[in-house]
Design an enzyme around this catalytic site. Structure first.
Site, PDB file in Angstrom:
ATOM      1  N   ILE A  36       0.871  -1.171   0.000  1.00 41.89           N
ATOM      2  CA  ILE A  36       0.000   0.000   0.000  1.00 41.89           C
ATOM      3  C   ILE A  36       0.911   1.226   0.000  1.00 41.89           C
ATOM      4  CG2 ILE A  36      -1.881   1.199   1.194  1.00 41.89           C
ATOM      5  CD1 ILE A  36      -2.355  -1.576   2.635  1.00 41.89           C
ATOM      6  N   TYR A  37       0.726   2.075  -1.000  1.00 39.53           N
ATOM      7  CA  TYR A  37       1.584   3.245  -1.143  1.00 39.53           C
ATOM      8  C   TYR A  37       0.864   4.494  -0.672  1.00 39.53           C
ATOM      9  CZ  TYR A  37       4.898   0.505  -3.799  1.00 39.53           C
ATOM     10  OH  TYR A  37       5.825  -0.430  -4.176  1.00 39.53           O
ATOM     11  N   PHE A  38       1.627   5.360  -0.033  1.00 42.40           N
ATOM     12  CA  PHE A  38       1.081   6.608   0.492  1.00 42.40           C
ATOM     13  C   PHE A  38       1.784   7.798  -0.145  1.00 42.40           C
ATOM     14  CE2 PHE A  38      -0.126   3.557   3.614  1.00 42.40           C
ATOM     15  CZ  PHE A  38      -1.311   4.035   4.144  1.00 42.40           C
TER      16      PHE A  38
END
Lengths: 183, 183
Positions: A36-38
């Protein structure tokens, strides 16, 4: 530590798996990874070429990683900082409270091999296709160019063509696919 | 979970320790905690009444905690989110890369007691002095007022005077002391 890594987009995994076998590369493990990229509230990581990633392994292990901008010209060498965290939901919630926004999710299955100082990832990425990454680690920035050359030589041995090199990250490929990365 | 907590600034720990003994409160442990507080690049946590804290326990355990704004009027109830992290130096470096700035360090030794549903912290804080915190946890916001009343009643039993109540956090007290919190 610097990760020196070259990624190839491949038509299929068949050839590479045969080559790995004939080189006696050691199969290490099969993993499933959800990334999961932020994005940062302060600057656009897509522009600064940074990344903040929460990775969840098939066994439930959670790792938070910051990746600095790519340094080399051919590979995708970056400074990488990681910590293992005991609680996924709390970590995601803390990041949201600190104004980091989820921008993409990348799900992949990978077979990991070891050959000499190198790690080879044979990746199937949901929605993106088949890839192979060849990686090694160095302690010192000065060693990056030499290590990149060695990685490319191993790529040759494995039948990976230079014109298959994909310099974009899975995150970038996913953002392109989502159409979020249009100018 | 909501932490319902009232803190008292005390002249000394002698009286409270006698009272804890006569109530048969159970001594749980002695800990030493070093807290490193960070401010956000997006907003001033001193103004929004939030906190981001890295706590290092005497045994080396590292915990990252986000604290939301205080909710109650007397106590210092907050929403709290925590994760345990395996590597202090990498965590600090990740936070710096994400533009969080270290603002203060609070070092305390605490004796922790249990009495019924309550936890009592008998704290000696470097540069700040002697304190006692009485705490309980509730699942539901609706229960905060009732729990605060119970915490205050236990405070009475322990000989803690209402005019000793310190609503400021150790972080705020430390920032005041550093003269960084002047208007």
């Amino acid at each position: 530590m610097f990760e020196v890594e070259v990624k190839y987009r491949v038509p299929s995994h068949d050839v590479i798996k045969d080559k790995l076998k004939s080189l006696n590369a050691k199969f290490l493990e099969h993993t499933e990874e959800t990334d999961i990229y932020f994005n940062s509230p302060v600057r656009d990581f897509a522009k600064t070429d940074e990344a903040l990633r929460v990775r969840v392994y098939g066994d439930g292990t959670v790792v938070l990683t910051y990746k600095g901008p790519r340094i080399g010209s051919i590979g995708k060498t970056r400074e990488e900082l990681s910590v293992t965290v005991n609680d996924l939901e709390s970590l995601l919630e803390i990041l949201r409270k600190l104004d980091f926004r989820e921008v993409a999710k990348v799900v992949k299955r990978r077979d990991i091999y070891n050959y000499e100082n190198f790690t080879i990832y044979v990746d199937s990425v949901e929605e993106l296709g088949s890839f192979v990454e060849v990686e090694t680690m160095v302690n010192d920035k000065e060693l990056i160019d030499k290590a990149t050359e060695e990685v490319l030589q191993l790529g040759n041995k494995l039948g990976l063509r230079r014109d298959w090199i994909e310099r974009k990250t899975y995150l970038e490929l996913m953002l392109e696919r989502q159409g979020l990365n249009k100018p």
